[in-house]
Design an enzyme around this catalytic site. Structure first.
Site, short mmCIF file in Angstrom:
data_model
loop_
_atom_site.label_atom_id
_atom_site.label_comp_id
_atom_site.label_asym_id
_atom_site.label_seq_id
_atom_site.Cartn_x
_atom_site.Cartn_y
_atom_site.Cartn_z
CG ASP A 140 81.27 15.55 6.68
OD1 ASP A 140 80.92 16.14 5.49
OD2 ASP A 140 82.33 14.72 6.63
CG ASP A 160 82.56 16.39 -0.31
OD1 ASP A 160 81.93 16.96 0.71
OD2 ASP A 160 83.30 15.68 -0.20
CB ALA A 212 88.39 11.21 -1.03
CB CYS A 258 96.71 12.71 30.06
SG CYS A 258 96.10 10.89 30.03
CB CYS A 269 98.36 8.07 31.53
SG CYS A 269 97.54 7.54 30.30
#
Ligand code: GUN
Ligand code: ZN
Length: 651
Positions: A88, A123, A194, A282, A285
């Site tokens: 980004d 942007d 956004a 997972c 867990c």
């Protein structure tokens, strides 16, 4: 370089080539902190799950140490990830702090310099519900920066791909316009920007408007990234609406907050601590109990929660992909949208755009239509059926109802007199089901519970309008019975199976394929095992040529070469055609797949997965197959397979 492999709704399972590396979409990019010391989940673990990550070039740019390493060794070395790295640009910091210390082109050039695979323009994210003037001004500036960034990329021959973000706040005409203008400019990927404030405030309904209006303006052949969306509950819906890429900081941000993600919502660890085990299996867990994690020191707890959060995030992506592959994405969305009323509201909003969505929704799916609630009545499968009902040229219609205890298909389970009258059965979901076509997807391949009275009301208006439109052809019960007895007294032989094939072909292709003369020579064979219609032959002299076979899972009529030639004679150009360039005529005739690049024209109304004729510019039949793309996409894509050929036809 993006191609579609499988699809459902507007969702695509695709392959995206980025600087020689191929990733599968839809996928999620974990947000990676460029400073390895601040990275919560060890890169070794991230690598196991992700083929692409996203990090922030502005953080690297503004930190002298990180910047030095990145400039000398590249961004991949800096973060320790050798697959695809997206960055980004600092726009997000711009939206949070109002100001950043870098020029728009400088940060683009910097991203190329540190070896990024996909960079992002700087942007301007306009928040939702901003003043229109502000949204418009920001959008114009984003477009200007986008244009300059592309010029820079071209003039300096950048190797990185470029993200061209769509802005426009919550003004849907601006989103559409921004998408059209940016879309005409040859960015490689289109993020929708956004939307984070919308996500934070649960404004999913507006999010749906933003996504769809952006999609309306964007070219179909470029991947779309929903910037800042990392919550697994939203993936199914966002993918359904055509988003291909996601990024997630959520897995780490939620962990810092002691929050545990699941695909149906989030929990505080505090609330789970008395459970014997986590509601997940997972590696994290399976190894630890909630109490153990709860009692760990902050840093370790965060790390484990982040790891679990990352696992469930990828697990949901896999689930979404599998749903696309089997054609059950709508069903998955209906499941997920029951997780929060705001999500249900968003799904309902999406269905307001069903006419647009329907153009991308496959005409057939491997798995059946499962009714998930009132919203299902507005799904594209239903809307399309009601539209395509008019494809059949009815002569005489009798509308009736069937008792609830008769199972589908009615055509096989009811004792139907031999007649050429089209018998249409009122149906609470599909409106009307002609018995002659009731084997075809989705009419037979659907599971519908007993409905509430309010749901049953839904189709009354549709049936009324249908009867109005065909009032000259509709028989009442008296005329119908009279006709049946008169007809049987004439002892004219009626082969109902032939009539059924005739109507099924009209429904599938929109034209009358079997004329009177051909109808006389059609033989319909049933399967010895199931007793159901299976093959359609044409008698020619002493010979019997196979024309069509009913495909087992959807009962679509799949042509043979003879069948395709018949379709080609009966369906006017350009309907049901994909026209290819001369240069690939030979390959097409050999039965090789048609690449989108060589499509020069087509039937613009085609939907994905329709059976099509492949022809040259003189409308000579070269072969036939299944189109992966719809009419618009066939013209817009220039990469990947367009038509899966069944067979080529030698000249
Ligand atoms: N991350 C989240 N939202 C945005 C956005 O609108 N633009 C950019 N560049 N990054 C984002
Ligand atoms: Zn877990």
């Amino acid at each position: 370089m993006f191609q579609i492999k499988a699809r459902d709704g507007m969702g695509r399972m695709g392959k995206l080539e980025i600087k020689g590396k191929v990733i599968e979409t839809p996928t999620i990019m974990p947000v990676i902190h460029p400073n390895p010391e601040k990275q919560l989940v060890p890169m070794e673990k991230v690598k196991k799950l992700a083929d692409v990550v996203i990090t922030n070039s502005y953080i690297i740019y503004s930190n002298p140490e990180l910047r030095k390493i990145a400039e000398e060794e590249g961004v991949h070395k800096l973060i320790g990830f050798d697959k695809v790295v997206v960055t980004d640009s600092g726009s997000f910091q711009l939206s949070v702090y109002g100001d950043i210390d870098v020029e728009p082109l400088e940060i683009v050039e910097f991203q190329e310099r540190i070896g990024v695979d996909v960079g992002t323009i700087l942007d301007i994210p306009t928040p939702p519900y901003a003043e229109r003037e502000v949204a418009e001004r920001d959008m114009e500036e984003t477009i200007r920066r986008g244009r300059e960034a592309l010029e820079l990329k071209r003039s300096k021959n950048f190797s990185m791909l470029l993200n061209g973000t769509i802005q426009g706040s919550t003004y849907m005409d601006l989103r559409r316009r921004c998408a059209e203008i940016m879309g005409s400019m040859d960015f490689d990927i289109y993020p929708i920007g956004a939307v984070v404030p919308l996500l934070e405030k649960y404004h999913y309904k507006t999010l749906v408007d933003v996504i769809i209006n952006s999609k309306m303006g964007l070219p179909t052949n470029k991947p779309v990234h929903l910037f800042g969306c990392g919550h697994p509950t939203l993936f199914a819906l966002a993918v359904l609406l055509g988003c291909d890429l996601f990024d997630s900081a959520a897995y780490a941000l939620y962990a810092k907050d002691d929050r545990y993600l699941t695909e149906y919502g989030t929990y505080y660890l505090e609330d789970l601590k008395d459970l014997k085990q986590f509601p997940c299996s997972c590696p994290v867990c399976s190894e630890y109990s909630p109490k153990e994690v709860y009692n760990m020191e902050k840093r370790e707890r965060e790390r484990l929660l982040a790891e679990h959060n990352l696992y469930v995030t990828f697990e949901e992506i896999s689930r979404v992909k599998e749903a696309i592959r089997e054609g059950a994405l709508w069903e998955l969305v209906e499941l997920r949208c029951r997780c929060h009323p705001r999500l249900l509201e968003a799904y309902r909003q999406a269905l307001k755009y069903v006419e647009f969505i329907e153009k991308f929704d496959p005409v057939t799916k491997k798995s059946g239509f499962f009714y998930g609630g009132y919203e299902s009545l507005f799904r594209p499968e239903v809307i399309r059926h009601k539209e395509r009902l008019h494809r059949i040229r009815y002569e005489k219609i009798f509308i009736t109802t069937v008792s609830k205890d008769v199972e589908k298909p009615y055509s096989e389970n009811l004792n139907i007199p031999p007649t050429d009258v089209d018998i249409l059965v009122k149906d609470d979901v599909f409106g009307l089901i002609p018995l002659n076509i009731d084997l075809i997807y989705p009419l037979l391949q659907s599971e519908i519970p007993e409905l509430y009275d309010v749901e049953k009301e839904h189709n009354k208006q549709f049936v009324k309008e249908f009867m109005e439109r065909y009032r000259d052809k509709i028989m009442d019960i008296v005329t119908y019975n009279y006709y049946l007895s008169y007809y049987s007294s004439k002892k004219k032989k009626i082969n109902r199976d032939v009539i059924r094939i005739d109507r099924m072909l009209q429904y599938q292709y929109g034209f009358k394929i079997l004329d009177e003369e051909i109808m006389e020579r059609i033989i319909v064979r049933r399967s010895k095992r199931t007793g159901w219609i299976r093959n359609v032959f044409l008698v020619e002299g002493d010979e019997k040529k196979l024309l069509f076979t009913l495909r087992s899972y959807d009962n679509f009529l799949i042509p043979t070469e003879e069948g395709a030639k018949l379709l080609h004679r009966k369906i006017p150009y350009p309907k049901y055609r994909v026209v290819v360039d001369r240069s690939v005529e030979r390959f097409a005739r050999e039965g090789r797949s048609v690449y989108a690049k060589f499509v020069v024209d087509c039937d613009r109304d085609l939907r994905p997965y329709e059976e099509v004729l492949v022809v040259n510019e003189d409308d000579e039949l070269l072969g036939y197959g299944t189109t992966i793309l719809n009419g618009r996409e066939l013209m817009e894509f220039n990469y990947g397979v367009a038509v899966d050929m069944r067979k080529g036809i030698r000249g």
